[in-house]
Design a protein around this motif. Structure first.
Motif, PDB file in Angstrom:
ATOM      1  N   PHE A 136     -17.400  19.059   3.102  1.00  0.00           N
ATOM      2  CA  PHE A 136     -17.472  20.333   2.402  1.00  0.00           C
ATOM      3  C   PHE A 136     -18.367  21.308   3.159  1.00  0.00           C
ATOM      4  CE2 PHE A 136     -19.446  23.268  -0.571  1.00  0.00           C
ATOM      5  CZ  PHE A 136     -18.323  23.899  -1.062  1.00  0.00           C
ATOM      6  N   THR A 137     -19.516  20.838   3.635  1.00  0.00           N
ATOM      7  CA  THR A 137     -20.431  21.709   4.376  1.00  0.00           C
ATOM      8  C   THR A 137     -19.737  22.271   5.615  1.00  0.00           C
ATOM      9  OG1 THR A 137     -22.385  20.544   3.569  1.00  0.00           O
ATOM     10  CG2 THR A 137     -22.646  21.820   5.596  1.00  0.00           C
ATOM     11  N   SER A 138     -19.017  21.424   6.321  1.00  0.00           N
ATOM     12  CA  SER A 138     -18.277  21.874   7.499  1.00  0.00           C
ATOM     13  C   SER A 138     -17.240  22.928   7.118  1.00  0.00           C
ATOM     14  CB  SER A 138     -17.602  20.684   8.175  1.00  0.00           C
ATOM     15  OG  SER A 138     -16.826  21.112   9.262  1.00  0.00           O
ATOM     16  N   TYR A 139     -16.473  22.643   6.076  1.00  0.00           N
ATOM     17  CA  TYR A 139     -15.445  23.584   5.601  1.00  0.00           C
ATOM     18  C   TYR A 139     -16.083  24.904   5.162  1.00  0.00           C
ATOM     19  CZ  TYR A 139     -11.814  25.598   2.653  1.00  0.00           C
ATOM     20  OH  TYR A 139     -10.906  26.456   2.074  1.00  0.00           O
ATOM     21  N   TYR A 140     -17.165  24.801   4.394  1.00  0.00           N
ATOM     22  CA  TYR A 140     -17.847  25.983   3.868  1.00  0.00           C
ATOM     23  C   TYR A 140     -18.372  26.857   5.011  1.00  0.00           C
ATOM     24  CZ  TYR A 140     -21.203  28.804   1.248  1.00  0.00           C
ATOM     25  OH  TYR A 140     -21.912  29.848   0.706  1.00  0.00           O
ATOM     26  N   LEU A 141     -19.011  26.236   5.995  1.00  0.00           N
ATOM     27  CA  LEU A 141     -19.542  27.007   7.119  1.00  0.00           C
ATOM     28  C   LEU A 141     -18.430  27.649   7.938  1.00  0.00           C
ATOM     29  CD1 LEU A 141     -22.485  24.750   8.327  1.00  0.00           C
ATOM     30  CD2 LEU A 141     -22.625  26.944   7.142  1.00  0.00           C
ATOM     31  N   GLN A 142     -17.331  26.930   8.104  1.00  0.00           N
ATOM     32  CA  GLN A 142     -16.196  27.499   8.832  1.00  0.00           C
ATOM     33  C   GLN A 142     -15.666  28.730   8.104  1.00  0.00           C
ATOM     34  OE1 GLN A 142     -12.832  24.874   9.192  1.00  0.00           O
ATOM     35  NE2 GLN A 142     -11.821  26.181  10.676  1.00  0.00           N
ATOM     36  N   PRO A 157     -20.757  18.384  -7.110  1.00  0.00           N
ATOM     37  CA  PRO A 157     -20.022  17.357  -6.365  1.00  0.00           C
ATOM     38  C   PRO A 157     -18.529  17.328  -6.719  1.00  0.00           C
ATOM     39  CG  PRO A 157     -22.102  16.469  -7.128  1.00  0.00           C
ATOM     40  CD  PRO A 157     -21.948  17.829  -7.755  1.00  0.00           C
ATOM     41  N   GLU A 158     -18.201  17.570  -7.982  1.00  0.00           N
ATOM     42  CA  GLU A 158     -16.795  17.591  -8.392  1.00  0.00           C
ATOM     43  C   GLU A 158     -16.047  18.741  -7.727  1.00  0.00           C
ATOM     44  OE1 GLU A 158     -19.370  17.594 -10.598  1.00  0.00           O
ATOM     45  OE2 GLU A 158     -19.251  15.556 -11.403  1.00  0.00           O
ATOM     46  N   GLU A 159     -16.688  19.918  -7.669  1.00  0.00           N
ATOM     47  CA  GLU A 159     -16.051  21.073  -7.022  1.00  0.00           C
ATOM     48  C   GLU A 159     -15.895  20.835  -5.519  1.00  0.00           C
ATOM     49  OE1 GLU A 159     -17.440  24.905  -9.618  1.00  0.00           O
ATOM     50  OE2 GLU A 159     -18.991  23.859  -8.485  1.00  0.00           O
ATOM     51  N   GLN A 160     -16.919  20.252  -4.914  1.00  0.00           N
ATOM     52  CA  GLN A 160     -16.838  19.964  -3.483  1.00  0.00           C
ATOM     53  C   GLN A 160     -15.676  19.017  -3.192  1.00  0.00           C
ATOM     54  OE1 GLN A 160     -20.556  18.716  -1.745  1.00  0.00           O
ATOM     55  NE2 GLN A 160     -21.660  20.469  -2.585  1.00  0.00           N
ATOM     56  N   ARG A 161     -15.535  17.969  -3.996  1.00  0.00           N
ATOM     57  CA  ARG A 161     -14.449  17.004  -3.800  1.00  0.00           C
ATOM     58  C   ARG A 161     -13.091  17.691  -3.970  1.00  0.00           C
ATOM     59  NH1 ARG A 161     -14.545  11.877  -3.475  1.00  0.00           N
ATOM     60  NH2 ARG A 161     -16.588  11.658  -4.432  1.00  0.00           N
ATOM     61  N   ARG A 162     -12.969  18.530  -4.995  1.00  0.00           N
ATOM     62  CA  ARG A 162     -11.703  19.230  -5.249  1.00  0.00           C
ATOM     63  C   ARG A 162     -11.345  20.139  -4.072  1.00  0.00           C
ATOM     64  NH1 ARG A 162     -10.796  24.089  -6.835  1.00  0.00           N
ATOM     65  NH2 ARG A 162     -12.902  24.461  -7.605  1.00  0.00           N
ATOM     66  N   ILE A 163     -12.323  20.865  -3.557  1.00  0.00           N
ATOM     67  CA  ILE A 163     -12.074  21.798  -2.456  1.00  0.00           C
ATOM     68  C   ILE A 163     -11.720  21.043  -1.177  1.00  0.00           C
ATOM     69  CG2 ILE A 163     -13.205  23.490  -0.943  1.00  0.00           C
ATOM     70  CD1 ILE A 163     -14.711  24.432  -3.538  1.00  0.00           C
ATOM     71  N   VAL A 164     -12.454  19.968  -0.877  1.00  0.00           N
ATOM     72  CA  VAL A 164     -12.172  19.173   0.324  1.00  0.00           C
ATOM     73  C   VAL A 164     -10.785  18.559   0.226  1.00  0.00           C
ATOM     74  CG1 VAL A 164     -12.837  17.054   1.544  1.00  0.00           C
ATOM     75  CG2 VAL A 164     -14.566  18.750   0.945  1.00  0.00           C
ATOM     76  N   THR A 165     -10.431  18.055  -0.956  1.00  0.00           N
ATOM     77  CA  THR A 165      -9.117  17.448  -1.153  1.00  0.00           C
ATOM     78  C   THR A 165      -8.015  18.490  -0.977  1.00  0.00           C
ATOM     79  OG1 THR A 165     -10.046  15.806  -2.668  1.00  0.00           O
ATOM     80  CG2 THR A 165      -7.678  16.163  -2.776  1.00  0.00           C
ATOM     81  N   ALA A 166      -8.208  19.673  -1.565  1.00  0.00           N
ATOM     82  CA  ALA A 166      -7.205  20.732  -1.443  1.00  0.00           C
ATOM     83  C   ALA A 166      -7.075  21.217  -0.001  1.00  0.00           C
ATOM     84  CB  ALA A 166      -7.563  21.894  -2.367  1.00  0.00           C
ATOM     85  N   ALA A 167      -8.187  21.298   0.708  1.00  0.00           N
ATOM     86  CA  ALA A 167      -8.157  21.773   2.091  1.00  0.00           C
ATOM     87  C   ALA A 167      -7.465  20.765   3.007  1.00  0.00           C
ATOM     88  CB  ALA A 167      -9.581  22.042   2.594  1.00  0.00           C
ATOM     89  N   ALA A 168      -7.501  19.496   2.631  1.00  0.00           N
ATOM     90  CA  ALA A 168      -6.891  18.457   3.462  1.00  0.00           C
ATOM     91  C   ALA A 168      -5.371  18.374   3.280  1.00  0.00           C
ATOM     92  CB  ALA A 168      -7.513  17.092   3.132  1.00  0.00           C
ATOM     93  N   ARG A 169      -4.858  18.930   2.186  1.00  0.00           N
ATOM     94  CA  ARG A 169      -3.405  18.899   1.950  1.00  0.00           C
ATOM     95  C   ARG A 169      -2.703  19.854   2.909  1.00  0.00           C
ATOM     96  NH1 ARG A 169      -4.079  20.139  -3.911  1.00  0.00           N
ATOM     97  NH2 ARG A 169      -5.064  18.275  -4.661  1.00  0.00           N
ATOM     98  N   PRO A 170      -1.566  19.412   3.447  1.00  0.00           N
ATOM     99  CA  PRO A 170      -0.808  20.336   4.309  1.00  0.00           C
ATOM    100  C   PRO A 170      -0.219  21.474   3.466  1.00  0.00           C
ATOM    101  CG  PRO A 170       0.353  18.239   4.056  1.00  0.00           C
ATOM    102  CD  PRO A 170      -0.967  18.117   3.334  1.00  0.00           C
ATOM    103  N   ALA A 171      -0.173  22.629   4.066  1.00  0.00           N
ATOM    104  CA  ALA A 171       0.405  23.791   3.368  1.00  0.00           C
ATOM    105  C   ALA A 171       1.895  23.581   3.173  1.00  0.00           C
ATOM    106  CB  ALA A 171       0.139  25.062   4.176  1.00  0.00           C
ATOM    107  N   THR A 172       2.372  23.962   2.000  1.00  0.00           N
ATOM    108  CA  THR A 172       3.798  23.848   1.724  1.00  0.00           C
ATOM    109  C   THR A 172       4.462  25.187   1.926  1.00  0.00           C
ATOM    110  OG1 THR A 172       3.430  24.271  -0.618  1.00  0.00           O
ATOM    111  CG2 THR A 172       3.494  21.962   0.082  1.00  0.00           C
ATOM    112  N   LYS A 173       5.684  25.148   2.434  1.00  0.00           N
ATOM    113  CA  LYS A 173       6.435  26.379   2.647  1.00  0.00           C
ATOM    114  C   LYS A 173       7.261  26.675   1.411  1.00  0.00           C
ATOM    115  CE  LYS A 173       6.777  25.834   7.603  1.00  0.00           C
ATOM    116  NZ  LYS A 173       7.653  25.716   8.753  1.00  0.00           N
ATOM    117  N   PRO A 174       7.342  27.965   1.032  1.00  0.00           N
ATOM    118  CA  PRO A 174       8.135  28.319  -0.158  1.00  0.00           C
ATOM    119  C   PRO A 174       9.617  28.143   0.064  1.00  0.00           C
ATOM    120  CG  PRO A 174       7.073  30.282   0.814  1.00  0.00           C
ATOM    121  CD  PRO A 174       6.690  29.082   1.631  1.00  0.00           C
TER     122      PRO A 174
END
Length: 78
Positions: free
Chosen positions: A15-21, A61-78
């Motif tokens: 999360f820290t890495s993602y947040y700083l990026q 911690p719950e928000e961090q986990r949710r954000i990291v999990t969402a960021a790790a998912r590949p983007a879906t095309k419409p």
């Protein structure tokens, strides 16, 4: 009521890495201005990074986990 979840060190690091990026991307122009200032010294860079990292404390911690999990998912095309 469930007790607050303890932070997972791996999730917190990701999360820290993602947040700083994201923060450096969003504030790129402002950060460039700060770094270009006449009174900006090399040792100030660590202070600047530390200040940005403190922003992670706003997320549970719950928000961090949710954000990291969402960021790790590949983007879906419409």
């Amino acid at each position: 009521m469930t007790p607050p979840q303890k932070p997972d060190p791996k999730v917190a690091a990701e999360f820290t890495s993602y947040y700083l990026q994201r923060a450096t991307t969003e504030f790129a122009e402002d950060l460039d201005k700060v770094r270009a200032a006449d009174d900006f010294k090399n040792d100030a860079l660590q202070i600047l990074v530390s200040a940005l990292q403190q922003g992670t404390a706003m997320f549970s911690p719950e928000e961090q986990r949710r954000i990291v999990t969402a960021a790790a998912r590949p983007a879906t095309k419409p």
